[in-house]
Structures are given as structure tokens and as C-alpha cells.
Design a protein around this motif. Sequence first.
Motif, PDB file in Angstrom:
ATOM      1  N   VAL A  24      65.328  63.035  40.801  1.00  0.00           N
ATOM      2  CA  VAL A  24      64.958  61.650  41.036  1.00  0.00           C
ATOM      3  C   VAL A  24      63.610  61.350  40.402  1.00  0.00           C
ATOM      4  O   VAL A  24      63.431  60.380  39.696  1.00  0.00           O
ATOM      5  N   SER A  25      62.663  62.227  40.619  1.00  0.00           N
ATOM      6  CA  SER A  25      61.312  61.852  40.240  1.00  0.00           C
ATOM      7  C   SER A  25      61.008  62.138  38.774  1.00  0.00           C
ATOM      8  O   SER A  25      60.342  61.356  38.126  1.00  0.00           O
ATOM      9  N   VAL A  26      61.509  63.246  38.264  1.00  0.00           N
ATOM     10  CA  VAL A  26      61.114  63.608  36.904  1.00  0.00           C
ATOM     11  C   VAL A  26      62.236  63.323  35.913  1.00  0.00           C
ATOM     12  O   VAL A  26      62.059  63.492  34.709  1.00  0.00           O
ATOM     13  N   SER A  27      63.349  62.944  36.423  1.00  0.00           N
ATOM     14  CA  SER A  27      64.503  62.586  35.606  1.00  0.00           C
ATOM     15  C   SER A  27      64.933  63.703  34.677  1.00  0.00           C
ATOM     16  O   SER A  27      64.939  63.577  33.466  1.00  0.00           O
ATOM     17  N   ALA A  82      60.048  62.332  28.367  1.00  0.00           N
ATOM     18  CA  ALA A  82      59.400  61.818  29.568  1.00  0.00           C
ATOM     19  C   ALA A  82      58.572  60.636  29.150  1.00  0.00           C
ATOM     20  O   ALA A  82      57.693  60.743  28.314  1.00  0.00           O
ATOM     21  N   SER A  83      58.900  59.486  29.712  1.00  0.00           N
ATOM     22  CA  SER A  83      58.259  58.270  29.220  1.00  0.00           C
ATOM     23  C   SER A  83      56.801  58.225  29.658  1.00  0.00           C
ATOM     24  O   SER A  83      56.368  58.978  30.524  1.00  0.00           O
ATOM     25  N   ALA A  84      56.090  57.335  29.065  1.00  0.00           N
ATOM     26  CA  ALA A  84      54.644  57.265  29.316  1.00  0.00           C
ATOM     27  C   ALA A  84      54.362  56.939  30.766  1.00  0.00           C
ATOM     28  O   ALA A  84      53.492  57.537  31.393  1.00  0.00           O
ATOM     29  N   ALA A  85      55.145  56.020  31.302  1.00  0.00           N
ATOM     30  CA  ALA A  85      54.918  55.627  32.689  1.00  0.00           C
ATOM     31  C   ALA A  85      55.101  56.814  33.612  1.00  0.00           C
ATOM     32  O   ALA A  85      54.305  57.048  34.530  1.00  0.00           O
ATOM     33  N   LYS A  99      52.423  58.582  36.012  1.00  0.00           N
ATOM     34  CA  LYS A  99      52.714  58.757  37.423  1.00  0.00           C
ATOM     35  C   LYS A  99      52.485  60.208  37.836  1.00  0.00           C
ATOM     36  O   LYS A  99      51.820  60.508  38.832  1.00  0.00           O
ATOM     37  N   GLN A 100      53.040  61.096  37.021  1.00  0.00           N
ATOM     38  CA  GLN A 100      52.919  62.512  37.343  1.00  0.00           C
ATOM     39  C   GLN A 100      51.456  62.955  37.314  1.00  0.00           C
ATOM     40  O   GLN A 100      50.990  63.693  38.175  1.00  0.00           O
ATOM     41  N   ASP A 135      49.309  64.586  40.266  1.00  0.00           N
ATOM     42  CA  ASP A 135      48.585  65.856  40.118  1.00  0.00           C
ATOM     43  C   ASP A 135      47.122  65.668  40.453  1.00  0.00           C
ATOM     44  O   ASP A 135      46.510  66.497  41.117  1.00  0.00           O
ATOM     45  N   PHE A 136      46.588  64.570  39.972  1.00  0.00           N
ATOM     46  CA  PHE A 136      45.156  64.342  40.186  1.00  0.00           C
ATOM     47  C   PHE A 136      44.852  64.177  41.673  1.00  0.00           C
ATOM     48  O   PHE A 136      43.866  64.714  42.171  1.00  0.00           O
ATOM     49  N   THR A 137      45.713  63.445  42.355  1.00  0.00           N
ATOM     50  CA  THR A 137      45.496  63.273  43.791  1.00  0.00           C
ATOM     51  C   THR A 137      45.503  64.616  44.502  1.00  0.00           C
ATOM     52  O   THR A 137      44.640  64.912  45.320  1.00  0.00           O
ATOM     53  N   TYR A 138      46.505  65.436  44.158  1.00  0.00           N
ATOM     54  CA  TYR A 138      46.561  66.756  44.786  1.00  0.00           C
ATOM     55  C   TYR A 138      45.313  67.547  44.471  1.00  0.00           C
ATOM     56  O   TYR A 138      44.756  68.243  45.315  1.00  0.00           O
TER      57      TYR A 138
END
Lengths: 170, 237
Positions: free
Chosen positions: B76-79, B88-91, B95-96, B100-103
Motif C-alpha cells: 500500500v505505502s511503497v507501491s 517511485a514517484s517524487a511525491a 513522503k518516505q 524517515d526524518f520523523t523517525y
Amino acid sequence: MEEYVREPCPWRIVDDCGGAFTMGAIGGGVFQAVKGFRNAPVGVRHRLRGSANAIRIRAPQIGGSFAVWGGLFSTIDCGLVRLRGKEDPWNSITSGAMTGAVLAARSGPLAMVGSAMVGGVLLALIEGVGILLTRYTAQQFQNPNPLVEDPSQLPPKDANHSHRGFGQYQ
Amino acid sequence: MVYSLVLQQARCARCVLHWHGFRDSRAILLTAGKRASPLSHVVTGIHSGAVCEQRRGFSVDFRLNKERSKEKVPQVSVSGPHASPPVASAAQKVKQAGKDFTYLIVVVIGIGVTGGLLYVVFKELFSSSSPSKIYGKALEKCRAHPEVIGAFGEPIKGYGETTRRGRRQQVSHVEYIKDGLKHMRLKFYIEGSEPRLQGTVHTEMKENPESGKYEFRYIFVDIDTYPRRTIVVEDNR
């Protein structure tokens, strides 16, 4: 101050045991409620029932293991206080480590060491929080400025007289 | 332990069965057919004996559900990175990266807080100018003093301020600076084998300007119960 004339030590074991049980039961209850809710089949009724089931089954267990931890910890702590005749942060760190070791005793010496380290570090962290808290509250409550000046009048001799002696009486 | 494990699995398995009843039972049957053989080996490898034979079906279902849900979430998330890696599109990348940064921030904050607490504890325990170290030294001096022993009785124990939870290991102290030198006053309590006899130890340390170490200025013991008097343990003023 007045109500603390009694020794805290043997009674503290019961106190800590109960406190740990409550903490474990409540915290574990919340945790298990969420877990049971998510693991249950679709439908609000099912989910609520799953949540209630998980709490009913798991929360007392978690509370019980917390209580074992707290009780053993406090027992060892009191023993150390008795042995060393001194109460300082070392007591609780050592007893945290020893509690971890004792409770892991059935899974071999390696697990004992690991669990002892975890217990010690955990208790050191808690101790750090305690130190910081007391420091913070102490700074709030007492203002040190007025009692800086006089070197407290209780030992009745003055400075600069240079007779130092033991055994002053009144 | 095995018992509880099996029980838990059985419980989960029941939920799974319900769930599949609602949703895509065909899909799970397909996957089950594909994977049944290695998993059942694993299961029999883990458990042994009759219990395992009875519970095998449950365990298999449980594991399958786990695996499927694990597969499903990244899809679902990474398609589907397995199917077409470079697209993997830019958006999604952004998002990813944000995730990662939040974690990363959370982890860094956690490490920082832990490190700070450990630093405070180690400073308190090992630095020679910390209150608890000075308290230890002063207590040793009191224990060695003959008059204190005579007044209080032999095994002398010391403790600090009582907190609400019956802990008495924090001594109260005041630090201040006079004439450019750091001073610290400390107060703790002692008790001996004599019943109902409690003493308060007051002590003050002064920083030595040459070595930077703390030295005792005075130590004295107030006996708090009725025949009040003061025992001076050390006085270097």
C-alpha cells in the motif's frame, strides 16, 4: 516531616509491591485494550469484546509481573540499606541490577547478566529523573541567599580563634 | 510457556478464521495451498508431539495471516518495490523521506534524553564534588568519630530527606559562591542503635583554590531529641 518518624524500610516493600501492581495493571490494561481492539475481527461489537477480553486476560498478569519486580526490588533495596547503613542512589541501582539478575536466573547466566544490565540502567535512569526533580524543586523552594552569610551559629565557636578541638559540650 | 504460546496462537487463529470468513477466503486458501508445506515443517520443528499435531492448522493460519499482512502493508505505502524498483514517484519519495526524518528525530531525541539522564547520574555518583559523594565522606567521618559513636551507638546509618514514596536517598544541599570560591552546605540525618535518637549532620565544603577540590570546612552533629547538644566532628575554619 512529622509523619516520617517511622522507619520506612520494611513497610516500603508492601508499598512498592502494591504500587507496582497498580501501575502494571493500569498501564497493561490500556496497552492490552488497544491491542485487543486491533486484533479483533471487524465490527465495533467484536472489537470492544476483544478489547475487554484482552484486558481481562492479560492485565492482571502484567500487573503481577510488575508486582514481583517491585517487591523483589524493594526487598533487595531494604537489605542493602540494612547492610551498608546508608541510603544513596547506589542502593537502588544495585538492587535494580540484582532484581533483573534474580528474575532471569532460570534462563542461564548469560541472560542473567543481560537482564541485570537492563535493570541497572533502567534504575539509573529513574534515579537520574529523581535527582533532577529534587534539584529542580529544591531550587524552587529554598532561596539560598539569606542563609549564605552566617556560618551557622550552632557550633558555638567563632572563626579565626584557631583553637580547634573535639568534644564541645553546649 | 509452550502452552501459553499455543493458546495465544489458537486465539488469534480464531480471529483470523472469522476475518477470512468475511473477506477473501479464496485468497487465503490459495496462499495456504502454496505455502502449507514449508510452514508446516517449521511448525513441527518448533513444537513437537501431539500438541503440535492438534494445533497445526491453527498455527499455519496464524502465520499466514501475519505474512500476508506484512506483505500487504508495504504494498500500500511503497507501491510494490519488488515489481518495479525504479518507479517511485517524487511525491512518494518525499513522503518516505519525511517519514524517515520523523523517525530519525524521535530516535535522536530519545538518545539525547537517555544520555542526559545517564550523564546526570554518573556525575552524581562519581564526581568528587557531587552531593552524594560528599555525603558519603561526611558519613564516614561521623562514623569514625568516638563521641558520635558514644552518643548514638555503634552501627550508625545515614539517610537524606524522605520523599513521598519512602525513599531517603537524596540529601538536601545548597551550593553558593562566596569570595569567588564555591561552597556547598549539606544536611543529612543519622541514627544509631540507641532508640529514638536522631541526629542531624550539617556540613559545609569549600573549594580549595589550588587543587579545585572540595574540602570540609566543618562537620557537626545536632542531636535532635531532648538532651540537645552539638558534637563537632571537624572544624577547619
